[in-house]
Scaffold this motif. Structure first.
Motif, PDB file in Angstrom:
ATOM      1  N   TYR A 133      14.867  87.742  18.440  1.00 33.25           N
ATOM      2  CA  TYR A 133      15.873  87.336  19.434  1.00 33.25           C
ATOM      3  C   TYR A 133      15.935  85.814  19.550  1.00 33.25           C
ATOM      4  N   ARG A 134      14.774  85.180  19.546  1.00 34.32           N
ATOM      5  CA  ARG A 134      14.723  83.717  19.626  1.00 34.32           C
ATOM      6  C   ARG A 134      15.439  83.089  18.428  1.00 34.32           C
ATOM      7  N   LEU A 135      15.238  83.679  17.272  1.00 29.78           N
ATOM      8  CA  LEU A 135      15.896  83.181  16.064  1.00 29.78           C
ATOM      9  C   LEU A 135      17.416  83.391  16.137  1.00 29.78           C
ATOM     10  N   GLU A 136      17.815  84.576  16.617  1.00 31.15           N
ATOM     11  CA  GLU A 136      19.250  84.872  16.692  1.00 31.15           C
ATOM     12  C   GLU A 136      19.953  83.972  17.701  1.00 31.15           C
ATOM     13  N   LEU A 137      19.275  83.564  18.773  1.00 31.66           N
ATOM     14  CA  LEU A 137      19.871  82.622  19.714  1.00 31.66           C
ATOM     15  C   LEU A 137      20.247  81.319  19.016  1.00 31.66           C
ATOM     16  N   ALA A 138      19.311  80.833  18.212  1.00 35.80           N
ATOM     17  CA  ALA A 138      19.578  79.582  17.500  1.00 35.80           C
ATOM     18  C   ALA A 138      20.704  79.763  16.486  1.00 35.80           C
ATOM     19  N   ARG A 139      20.748  80.935  15.841  1.00 40.18           N
ATOM     20  CA  ARG A 139      21.775  81.202  14.834  1.00 40.18           C
ATOM     21  C   ARG A 139      23.165  81.336  15.456  1.00 40.18           C
ATOM     22  N   ASN A 140      23.218  81.939  16.658  1.00 36.72           N
ATOM     23  CA  ASN A 140      24.489  82.327  17.263  1.00 36.72           C
ATOM     24  C   ASN A 140      24.895  81.414  18.411  1.00 36.72           C
ATOM     25  N   ASP A 141      24.461  80.168  18.328  1.00 39.31           N
ATOM     26  CA  ASP A 141      24.896  79.159  19.298  1.00 39.31           C
ATOM     27  C   ASP A 141      24.615  79.587  20.739  1.00 39.31           C
ATOM     28  N   TRP A 142      23.428  80.204  20.955  1.00 37.08           N
ATOM     29  CA  TRP A 142      22.945  80.591  22.281  1.00 37.08           C
ATOM     30  C   TRP A 142      23.848  81.594  22.989  1.00 37.08           C
ATOM     31  N   LYS A 143      24.534  82.409  22.197  1.00 36.36           N
ATOM     32  CA  LYS A 143      25.333  83.492  22.776  1.00 36.36           C
ATOM     33  C   LYS A 143      24.433  84.724  22.950  1.00 36.36           C
ATOM     34  N   ILE A 144      24.240  85.094  24.222  1.00 34.15           N
ATOM     35  CA  ILE A 144      23.208  86.055  24.570  1.00 34.15           C
ATOM     36  C   ILE A 144      23.458  87.436  23.960  1.00 34.15           C
ATOM     37  N   LYS A 165      25.519  88.535  21.703  1.00 32.10           N
ATOM     38  CA  LYS A 165      25.589  88.554  20.240  1.00 32.10           C
ATOM     39  C   LYS A 165      24.190  88.471  19.639  1.00 32.10           C
ATOM     40  N   SER A 166      23.322  87.655  20.251  1.00 31.81           N
ATOM     41  CA  SER A 166      21.962  87.480  19.736  1.00 31.81           C
ATOM     42  C   SER A 166      21.132  88.741  19.923  1.00 31.81           C
ATOM     43  N   VAL A 167      21.271  89.381  21.098  1.00 34.87           N
ATOM     44  CA  VAL A 167      20.499  90.611  21.358  1.00 34.87           C
ATOM     45  C   VAL A 167      20.873  91.697  20.366  1.00 34.87           C
ATOM     46  N   PHE A 168      22.169  91.908  20.155  1.00 27.04           N
ATOM     47  CA  PHE A 168      22.578  93.003  19.283  1.00 27.04           C
ATOM     48  C   PHE A 168      22.359  92.665  17.809  1.00 27.04           C
ATOM     49  N   ALA A 169      22.374  91.379  17.493  1.00 25.61           N
ATOM     50  CA  ALA A 169      22.013  90.986  16.119  1.00 25.61           C
ATOM     51  C   ALA A 169      20.534  91.276  15.854  1.00 25.61           C
ATOM     52  N   THR A 170      19.738  91.192  16.899  1.00 25.49           N
ATOM     53  CA  THR A 170      18.307  91.475  16.762  1.00 25.49           C
ATOM     54  C   THR A 170      18.068  92.917  16.318  1.00 25.49           C
ATOM     55  N   PHE A 171      18.893  93.832  16.836  1.00 25.07           N
ATOM     56  CA  PHE A 171      18.754  95.234  16.434  1.00 25.07           C
ATOM     57  C   PHE A 171      18.960  95.392  14.934  1.00 25.07           C
ATOM     58  N   ASN A 172      19.929  94.676  14.403  1.00 27.26           N
ATOM     59  CA  ASN A 172      20.262  94.817  12.982  1.00 27.26           C
ATOM     60  C   ASN A 172      19.110  94.402  12.082  1.00 27.26           C
ATOM     61  N   ASP A 173      18.340  93.416  12.514  1.00 32.64           N
ATOM     62  CA  ASP A 173      17.275  92.889  11.661  1.00 32.64           C
ATOM     63  C   ASP A 173      15.919  93.520  11.957  1.00 32.64           C
ATOM     64  N   ALA A 174      15.499  93.475  13.227  1.00 38.30           N
ATOM     65  CA  ALA A 174      14.155  93.941  13.580  1.00 38.30           C
ATOM     66  C   ALA A 174      14.117  95.407  13.972  1.00 38.30           C
ATOM     67  N   GLY A 175      15.269  95.974  14.356  1.00 34.93           N
ATOM     68  CA  GLY A 175      15.288  97.329  14.893  1.00 34.93           C
ATOM     69  C   GLY A 175      14.751  98.379  13.943  1.00 34.93           C
ATOM     70  N   ILE A 176      15.164  98.298  12.663  1.00 33.86           N
ATOM     71  CA  ILE A 176      14.753  99.319  11.696  1.00 33.86           C
ATOM     72  C   ILE A 176      13.237  99.324  11.522  1.00 33.86           C
ATOM     73  N   SER A 177      12.660  98.134  11.355  1.00 27.78           N
ATOM     74  CA  SER A 177      11.200  98.059  11.186  1.00 27.78           C
ATOM     75  C   SER A 177      10.474  98.568  12.429  1.00 27.78           C
ATOM     76  N   MET A 178      10.970  98.226  13.608  1.00 28.93           N
ATOM     77  CA  MET A 178      10.362  98.708  14.850  1.00 28.93           C
ATOM     78  C   MET A 178      10.397 100.231  14.905  1.00 28.93           C
ATOM     79  N   PHE A 179      11.539 100.806  14.518  1.00 31.33           N
ATOM     80  CA  PHE A 179      11.672 102.262  14.549  1.00 31.33           C
ATOM     81  C   PHE A 179      10.746 102.910  13.530  1.00 31.33           C
ATOM     82  N   TYR A 180      10.768 102.412  12.285  1.00 33.46           N
ATOM     83  CA  TYR A 180       9.924 102.985  11.237  1.00 33.46           C
ATOM     84  C   TYR A 180       8.441 102.944  11.618  1.00 33.46           C
TER      85      TYR A 180
END
Length: 805
Positions: free
Chosen positions: A696-707, A709-724
């Motif tokens: 989430y911290r990384l996505e904030l920096a990527r997405n110009d601190w848009k909350i 967008k950053s939260v849901f982008a986090t699901f795309n990257d970290a969500g799968i590994s967390m679930f697995y």
């Protein structure tokens, strides 16, 4: 600059790993061989788990007792209620069995109806003598055996509760193992290789299956079951995690490398225990399986990241390098938080838990290191993944699941919080229903014969778990003074009135036996001597001891006669009542034995275990609090934000409270096995929290601190590994439910449930909290420069670094 240097460090590490593959593999093989040489030092503990520090008063008192009277847990009892015992064939077989057991060098004494010694007086020598109760030449005479049976139940009140139950006609023999071998490997070898075969021989000859129990016997068969289950757990964990792994990745190669990592990790775990001189206990026996269960998620995280990277640009070398550079510190920190959960056991001031904490902490870091080294090297030698291997990244069922989570977090946050509050209330109510168990045998395998035998002895002889009372008169021969004997008799009467306790055995019973013998064995005179009778009895008793013909006194008083021992037995199911029972005894003790003249210690294995459980509870609660503080400290250091600490702790606290509530409502007590659930589950669950927040911290920096967008982008990257990883951990810990030990089953089931709650909490409640508190949490100033850069590095920054080079 700090972040760039962080990228540079991991790029340097990646370069070292990928350019020195042969050297690293040779190093791993060498370490594995060296640790394998330590396997010979791995031994199974021969003693019960002592949960209390050595310098605690409970242990000091118990050791004081052992110093005066030796090991208490050396008694094996053999019993039957079969009426055929007093028939010529069966009685002869019983006699042969006892004679054979008595002839073994590992046995110090056998007391049985066939070799019973009757105490009689010798007026000529003014002493008591022991004469055989049974005439061996008449054992073929059924009439004689009938008379013998009648005399046995009526002439020996001293042995009531010890050798027979007059009401139910249950008869047992007492086999005392040599105290020198009770806590050694020789005890196990004797019971498995000599004792049990003799019992089986008696069964074959007579058709009667004797009931067998006693601490040496219970400990041996219990330990054997634990050892047998180590292989079961390892095999089941490897099977189920590899199947799940293959289902997720659809790749035989990925499954093979994951199994290779955890198998080496298991080999290292045994080697580390051997090198450190640690014995296999009921806790350390779980370590190899934990290595598998914790190691597979590491493999998932690295391999999933490799597939994601290759899916982006189809460059294998670049993907392997970025697996290390993008996830190096993040994965290290999540493993450290897992290790922290186990390391908290080190501060409990208890050897058993400290060893478990040390071994698991070392092995968690070791399995992380193996994953970091072996996985990139392995994939560097094989062809890149094909479309089938990458298909799991876009699996429809997984996409549907995450779409549901995203929609829930977007539009139903009020429902999320309402559900969380309801679950919190449910958990808190359940917590008040939790009981603390002090049962030694509750976690033992209930479907085994030896467990059924324990219940038999608890029913017929009021238990097999000893409770010892040691009375120090502080005067030589004070324990044999009539006034003190009468005080002890009054204490015995109080103990008899406590329904959870058996009839006690002490010097009082011996003195009564002497009186009965003085009156030619008349059971009506099984009484303490009067003042006048004492004068006549003293010469007989002293001459008996001097001649060494009677050792009954020596079992109940110390060498100088100043300390008396009183032994009673408690049914194990009453362990939770131990405090109340001891309070009743202590109240009477304080009245009969003033502290200025006497010292009275209440101890024994049953008491020590109960107090150890409560001690463990206090220590684990404090260690769990320490784990929260330590994890909070890590989050504060990494994010420099107190609000982020709260966001990290709340989603992990709720599953623990929920699990505690379930324990309360299902009647699962707090005991050593279930107490471990909370520390283990917290250490594993907080991994997902840190991964989510880091991404989430990384996505904030990527997405110009848009909350949002950053939260849901986090699901795309970290969500799968967390679930697995959560699914693997869930099923991985479920293998402990294959155990025949109730405690291990409870541990596996409760950790699995907690991790399941933890996954949902981290995927639903955590992002909801972030979105709700976004105005303050997303303050750019708060997130500028974390003290420790745990973030997966962005493609842009890595590309920039490569261009600069």
């Amino acid at each position: 600059m700090k972040k760039m240097s962080g990228i540079g460090i991991w790029e340097f590490i990646a370069r070292i790993i990928l350019r020195n593959r042969i050297v690293i593999l040779c190093g791993i093989v060498l370490i594995t061989v060296l640790l394998a040489l330590q396997w010979k030092n791995v031994k199974f503990t021969q003693t019960e788990a002592n949960l209390i520090p050595a310098d605690d008063k409970v242990n000091v008192d118990y050791n004081h007792f052992l110093k005066n009277f030796g090991e208490e847990g050396n008694l094996i009892v053999i019993a039957t209620k079969d009426e055929k015992l007093f028939t010529p064939k069966v009685f002869q077989a019983w006699s042969n069995l006892m004679h054979k057991l008595k002839s073994d060098k590992e046995v110090s004494l056998v007391i049985s109806v066939d070799n019973l010694q009757e105490l009689v007086k010798n007026d000529t020598l003014q002493s008591f003598e022991l004469k055989p109760f049974v005439n061996p030449s008449k054992l073929n005479d059924q009439k004689y055996l009938d008379e013998l049976k009648s005399d046995f139940f009526n002439k020996f009140p001293f042995y009531q509760g010890l050798l027979f139950n007059k009401e139910t006609k249950a008869i047992r023999s007492a086999v005392y193992i040599d105290k020198k071998i009770v806590n050694t490997k020789a005890r196990k070898e004797y019971i498995l290789n000599k004792f049990i075969p003799e019992i089986d021989k008696f069964l074959k000859e007579t058709g009667i299956k004797p009931h067998v129990s006693g601490m040496p016997y219970i400990r041996t068969l219990n330990a054997k079951t634990i050892i047998d289950e180590i292989g079961l757990f390892i095999g089941a964990a490897l099977l189920i995690t590899s199947l799940i792994f293959f289902y997720f990745f659809r790749s035989f190669r990925a499954t093979v490398v994951a199994l290779l990592v955890v198998i080496i990790g298991v080999m290292w775990s045994f080697g580390i225990m051997g090198a450190m001189g640690y014995q296999i206990t009921v806790l350390t026996a779980l370590v190899p399986t934990l290595v598998i269960v914790i190691g597979i998620p590491n493999c998932i995280f690295f391999i999933n990241k490799y597939h994601q990277e290759y899916h982006k640009h189809s460059n294998k070398a670049k993907a392997l390098q970025r697996v290390i550079t993008k996830t190096g510190t993040a994965t290290l920190m999540t493993n450290i938080t897992t290790a922290v959960g186990f390391a908290t056991f080190i501060i409990t001031n208890n050897d058993l838990l400290q060893e478990f904490g040390v071994v698991t902490t070392i092995n968690i870091i070791a399995i992380y290191t193996l994953s970091l080294l072996i996985i990139p090297i392995f994939f560097s030698y094989i062809p890149p993944p094909n479309a089938r291997h990458l298909g799991h990244l876009e699996r429809k069922s997984l996409t549907f699941f995450f779409d549901w989570i995203v929609n829930t977090v977007k539009f139903r946050r009020f429902g999320i919080y309402t559900t969380a509050v309801v679950l919190l209330v449910f958990g808190i109510i359940g917590i008040y229903e939790i009981k603390i168990s002090g049962s030694i045998i509750e976690d033992m395998p209930k479907k085994t014969e030896f467990f059924e035998d324990i219940r038999f002895f608890e029913k017929e002889f009021d238990g097999v778990m000893p409770l010892e009372i040691m009375i120090d008169t502080k005067k030589k021969n004070g324990a044999m003074k009539l006034t003190n004997l009468r005080r002890m008799e009054e204490l015995e009467e109080t103990i008899i009135e406590i329904p959870e306790l058996s009839k006690p055995l002490s010097i009082v019973n011996v003195a009564k036996n002497f009186t009965q013998a003085y009156y030619n064995g008349n059971p009506e005179f099984y009484l303490l001597p009067s003042s006048q009778e004492e004068a006549f009895l003293i010469p007989y008793i002293k001459n008996s001891l001097k001649n060494g013909k009677d050792n009954q006194l020596k079992s109940y008083i110390n060498d100088d006669g100043s300390i008396a021992r009183m032994t009673t037995f408690i049914k194990d199911e009453n362990g939770e009542k131990m405090e109340d029972i001891e309070a009743q005894i202590r109240k009477k003790v304080n009245k009969l034995f003033p502290s200025e003249r006497y010292e009275v210690i209440i101890t024994g294995k049953a008491s020590v275990f109960q107090k150890g459980t409560k001690y463990l509870l206090d220590n684990l609660l404090s260690s769990l609090l320490f784990a929260f503080l330590l994890t909070g400290g890590l989050v504060a250091i990494m994010f420099r934000s107190f609000k982020m600490v709260l966001v990290a702790i709340i989603p992990n606290l709720l599953p623990l409270i929920m699990t505690a509530g379930i324990m309360g409502f299902l009647g699962i007590p707090l005991k050593p096995s279930t107490l471990l659930v909370f520390g283990i589950a917290f250490g594993l669950s907080v991994d997902d929290t840190l991964r989510f927040l880091a991404q989430y911290r990384l996505e904030l920096a990527r997405n110009d601190w848009k909350i949002k967008k950053s939260v849901f982008a986090t699901f795309n990257d970290a969500g799968i590994s967390m679930f697995y990883t959560s699914i693997v951990l869930f099923f991985g810990f479920s293998v402990f439910m294959l155990s025949s030990f109730g405690g291990t089953v409870a541990l596996g089931g409760l950790v699995s449930i907690t991790l399941c709650f933890g996954m949902l909490s981290n995927l639903v409640l955590l992002p909801a909290l972030v979105l709700t508190l976004n105005k303050t949490l997303a303050n750019e100033q708060e997130f500028l420069e974390p003290t420790i850069d745990i973030l997966e590095q962005s493609d842009e920054k890595l590309d920039e670094l490569e261009r600069n080079k």
